[in-house]
Every structure is written in structure tokens, then in C-alpha cells.
Design a protein around this motif. Structure first.
Motif, PDB file in Angstrom:
ATOM      1  N   SER A 136      -5.470  -9.364  18.406  1.00 15.13           N
ATOM      2  CA  SER A 136      -6.415  -9.750  17.361  1.00 15.13           C
ATOM      3  C   SER A 136      -7.636 -10.449  17.952  1.00 15.13           C
ATOM      4  O   SER A 136      -7.505 -11.309  18.835  1.00 15.13           O
ATOM      5  N   PHE A 137      -8.805 -10.091  17.458  1.00 13.65           N
ATOM      6  CA  PHE A 137     -10.054 -10.694  17.911  1.00 13.65           C
ATOM      7  C   PHE A 137     -10.067 -12.184  17.596  1.00 13.65           C
ATOM      8  O   PHE A 137      -9.715 -12.601  16.489  1.00 13.65           O
ATOM      9  N   ILE A 138     -10.462 -13.005  18.589  1.00 13.07           N
ATOM     10  CA  ILE A 138     -10.592 -14.455  18.382  1.00 13.07           C
ATOM     11  C   ILE A 138     -12.053 -14.788  18.138  1.00 13.07           C
ATOM     12  O   ILE A 138     -12.424 -15.234  17.069  1.00 13.07           O
ATOM     13  N   ARG A 139     -12.880 -14.570  19.169  1.00 16.91           N
ATOM     14  CA  ARG A 139     -14.313 -14.839  19.030  1.00 16.91           C
ATOM     15  C   ARG A 139     -15.060 -14.303  20.245  1.00 16.91           C
ATOM     16  O   ARG A 139     -14.471 -13.988  21.272  1.00 16.91           O
ATOM     17  N   THR A 140     -16.389 -14.253  20.099  1.00 18.36           N
ATOM     18  CA  THR A 140     -17.271 -13.871  21.190  1.00 18.36           C
ATOM     19  C   THR A 140     -17.835 -15.138  21.812  1.00 18.36           C
ATOM     20  O   THR A 140     -18.269 -16.045  21.099  1.00 18.36           O
ATOM     21  N   GLN A 141     -17.809 -15.208  23.124  1.00 15.70           N
ATOM     22  CA  GLN A 141     -18.361 -16.360  23.836  1.00 15.70           C
ATOM     23  C   GLN A 141     -19.548 -15.887  24.671  1.00 15.70           C
ATOM     24  O   GLN A 141     -19.424 -14.955  25.472  1.00 15.70           O
ATOM     25  N   PRO A 142     -20.716 -16.524  24.505  1.00 13.81           N
ATOM     26  CA  PRO A 142     -21.933 -16.048  25.156  1.00 13.81           C
ATOM     27  C   PRO A 142     -21.917 -16.117  26.688  1.00 13.81           C
ATOM     28  O   PRO A 142     -22.589 -15.339  27.348  1.00 13.81           O
ATOM     29  N   ALA A 143     -21.148 -17.034  27.269  1.00 11.69           N
ATOM     30  CA  ALA A 143     -21.164 -17.183  28.728  1.00 11.69           C
ATOM     31  C   ALA A 143     -19.887 -16.668  29.396  1.00 11.69           C
ATOM     32  O   ALA A 143     -19.658 -16.919  30.576  1.00 11.69           O
ATOM     33  N   GLY A 144     -19.029 -15.972  28.646  1.00  8.93           N
ATOM     34  CA  GLY A 144     -17.858 -15.349  29.255  1.00  8.93           C
ATOM     35  C   GLY A 144     -16.665 -16.241  29.483  1.00  8.93           C
ATOM     36  O   GLY A 144     -15.696 -15.831  30.119  1.00  8.93           O
ATOM     37  N   HIS A 145     -16.699 -17.481  28.991  1.00  9.76           N
ATOM     38  CA  HIS A 145     -15.502 -18.319  29.100  1.00  9.76           C
ATOM     39  C   HIS A 145     -15.217 -18.996  27.770  1.00  9.76           C
ATOM     40  O   HIS A 145     -16.126 -19.352  27.022  1.00  9.76           O
ATOM     41  N   MET A 146     -13.924 -19.118  27.471  1.00 14.98           N
ATOM     42  CA  MET A 146     -13.480 -19.682  26.196  1.00 14.98           C
ATOM     43  C   MET A 146     -12.483 -20.798  26.480  1.00 14.98           C
ATOM     44  O   MET A 146     -11.559 -20.631  27.274  1.00 14.98           O
ATOM     45  N   THR A 147     -12.684 -21.937  25.809  1.00  9.19           N
ATOM     46  CA  THR A 147     -11.762 -23.062  25.940  1.00  9.19           C
ATOM     47  C   THR A 147     -11.088 -23.317  24.605  1.00  9.19           C
ATOM     48  O   THR A 147     -11.744 -23.392  23.569  1.00  9.19           O
ATOM     49  N   ILE A 148      -9.768 -23.419  24.653  1.00 12.88           N
ATOM     50  CA  ILE A 148      -8.982 -23.818  23.484  1.00 12.88           C
ATOM     51  C   ILE A 148      -8.554 -25.252  23.757  1.00 12.88           C
ATOM     52  O   ILE A 148      -7.838 -25.523  24.733  1.00 12.88           O
ATOM     53  N   HIS A 149      -9.024 -26.165  22.918  1.00 15.02           N
ATOM     54  CA  HIS A 149      -8.728 -27.580  23.119  1.00 15.02           C
ATOM     55  C   HIS A 149      -7.369 -27.946  22.531  1.00 15.02           C
ATOM     56  O   HIS A 149      -6.982 -27.443  21.480  1.00 15.02           O
ATOM     57  N   HIS A 150      -6.654 -28.827  23.230  1.00 14.15           N
ATOM     58  CA  HIS A 150      -5.372 -29.370  22.765  1.00 14.15           C
ATOM     59  C   HIS A 150      -4.421 -28.247  22.335  1.00 14.15           C
ATOM     60  O   HIS A 150      -4.056 -28.139  21.178  1.00 14.15           O
ATOM     61  N   VAL A 151      -4.020 -27.411  23.304  1.00 15.26           N
ATOM     62  CA  VAL A 151      -3.171 -26.268  22.977  1.00 15.26           C
ATOM     63  C   VAL A 151      -1.830 -26.700  22.397  1.00 15.26           C
ATOM     64  O   VAL A 151      -1.339 -27.795  22.673  1.00 15.26           O
ATOM     65  N   SER A 152      -1.282 -25.823  21.589  1.00 14.74           N
ATOM     66  CA  SER A 152       0.060 -26.013  21.043  1.00 14.74           C
ATOM     67  C   SER A 152       0.846 -24.735  21.308  1.00 14.74           C
ATOM     68  O   SER A 152       0.307 -23.744  21.819  1.00 14.74           O
ATOM     69  N   ARG A 153       2.115 -24.739  20.956  1.00 15.59           N
ATOM     70  CA  ARG A 153       2.962 -23.561  21.188  1.00 15.59           C
ATOM     71  C   ARG A 153       2.397 -22.315  20.517  1.00 15.59           C
ATOM     72  O   ARG A 153       2.589 -21.206  20.987  1.00 15.59           O
ATOM     73  N   SER A 154       1.676 -22.497  19.417  1.00 10.36           N
ATOM     74  CA  SER A 154       1.128 -21.336  18.705  1.00 10.36           C
ATOM     75  C   SER A 154       0.019 -20.641  19.503  1.00 10.36           C
ATOM     76  O   SER A 154      -0.350 -19.503  19.192  1.00 10.36           O
TER      77      SER A 154
END
Length: 180
Positions: A136-154
Motif C-alpha cells: 500500500s502506498f504511504i507517501r511521496t518524499q521529495p528527497a528520497g528518504h522517509m522517516t517514521i517517528h517513534h515506531v511501534s509494532r504496527s
């Protein structure tokens, strides 16, 4: 007093990634609290089972194994094994001749930490990229890197990315582990 408990080894990869372009140089190390002398790096690929670093695919240097030029047939599962048969964590490595890779953590990410994914072509790491989780599509990031803050098991799952006009990366599994 000499420690007699089972020593645990941890496999690390440098550069830290589970995906590599063909012809990349990679170093894998069996690291533990005491001496690494008793640990051997092994791998399973589509062509080989339980082969050691010195069996022709890498050059052993102490507790490390250096692979000068990774190629797609080096894709597989890598782990450290002791003389007594104990095993470290295993790491899945994908080597692609394709145009795009997704750099993701090779070891599980602790809950609460940040997770950063990098989508790269051979010549650039800052192009706009689309990120996907479990198809499933999450999002487009303009500089090619994506950070997910405070990850959880999900946030655990199969990630991939796509750079328009270049192509899509292979998927990589990202594990999330709880605190101690």
C-alpha cells in the motif's frame, strides 16, 4: 573466572543495508562480547547451503568477511555460527542489478525509535520517491528518504520504494522489537 555461559554473537553489515547494487563492496562481521574466534560466517543462497566465507565467495579477515564485489547470486540469508552450533541473528541480503534499492535497517528497530528509509539509484540518493508498506502506498518524499517517528509494532512490514522513470526497489522486511 572464565565465562562458561553460551556466548551470543551478532551479525553486522557495513555499509548497514539489506539491499545492495551489483558490484558493491560489503563487510560482514560476527561481533560478541568476548573473542569472535569461535564464530564462522555462513550463508544460504539459491546456489549454496551453509557455505562459509572462505569457500570462495568472500575473504576472511578475523571475525569479518569481506566481499569485494556483490552480485545477484550473493543474495540470500547470512548468519554467524559457533563451533558448538549456536547461531546469531540472520540477515537477508538482496543484491540487484536493477536501478533502485531501498536502504533499510538490517537489525530490528526498537519500539519508540525512529526508522529512516532511503530510496536510491546508483548515481543519486536525493530524487523524489514513492514509499509503500505491505503493497500500500504511504507517501511521496521529495528527497528520497522517509522517516517514521517513534515506531511501534504496527510499523513492522514489507517496504519498497519507487523512483519515477527509474523503477522500483525489491521489497525489504523491517522488524520492530519491544524494549527490554
Amino acid at each position: 573466572m572464565k565465562r562458561t555461559s553460551l556466548l551470543l554473537s551478532s551479525l553486522t553489515v557495513s555499509p548497514s543495508s539489506s539491499q545492495f547494487f551489483s558490484w558493491t563492496s560489503v563487510s560482514l562481521s560476527c561481533e560478541e562480547d568476548d573473542s569472535s574466534a569461535g564464530w564462522t560466517l555462513r550463508r544460504n543462497t539459491t546456489r549454496e547451503t551453509r557455505t562459509q566465507c572462505r569457500d570462495g565467495w568472500g575473504k576472511r579477515a578475523g571475525s569479518s568477511c569481506n566481499i569485494s564485489y556483490m552480485v545477484p547470486r550473493d543474495s540470500g540469508v547470512y548468519w554467524c555460527e559457533s563451533r558448538e552450533g549456536a547461531s546469531s541473528n540472520s540477515i537477508n541480503i538482496t543484491v540487484t542489478g536493477g536501478p533502485v534499492i531501498l536502504q533499510s535497517p538490517v537489525l530490528p528497530v526498537m519500539e519508540g525509535e525512529d526508522l529512516t528509509l532511503h530510496c536510491k539509484t546508483k548515481n543519486s540518493s536525493d530524487l523524489p520517491a514513492d514509499f509503500y508498506k505491505d503493497g500500500s502506498f504511504i507517501r511521496t518524499q521529495p528527497a528520497g528518504h522517509m522517516t517514521i517517528h517513534h515506531v511501534s509494532r504496527s510499523d513492522e512490514g514489507l517496504y519498497k520504494c519507487n523512483i519515477s522513470s527509474f523503477g522500483e526497489s525489491s521489497p525489504s522486511w523491517v522488524s520492530v522489537t519491544g524494549g527490554i
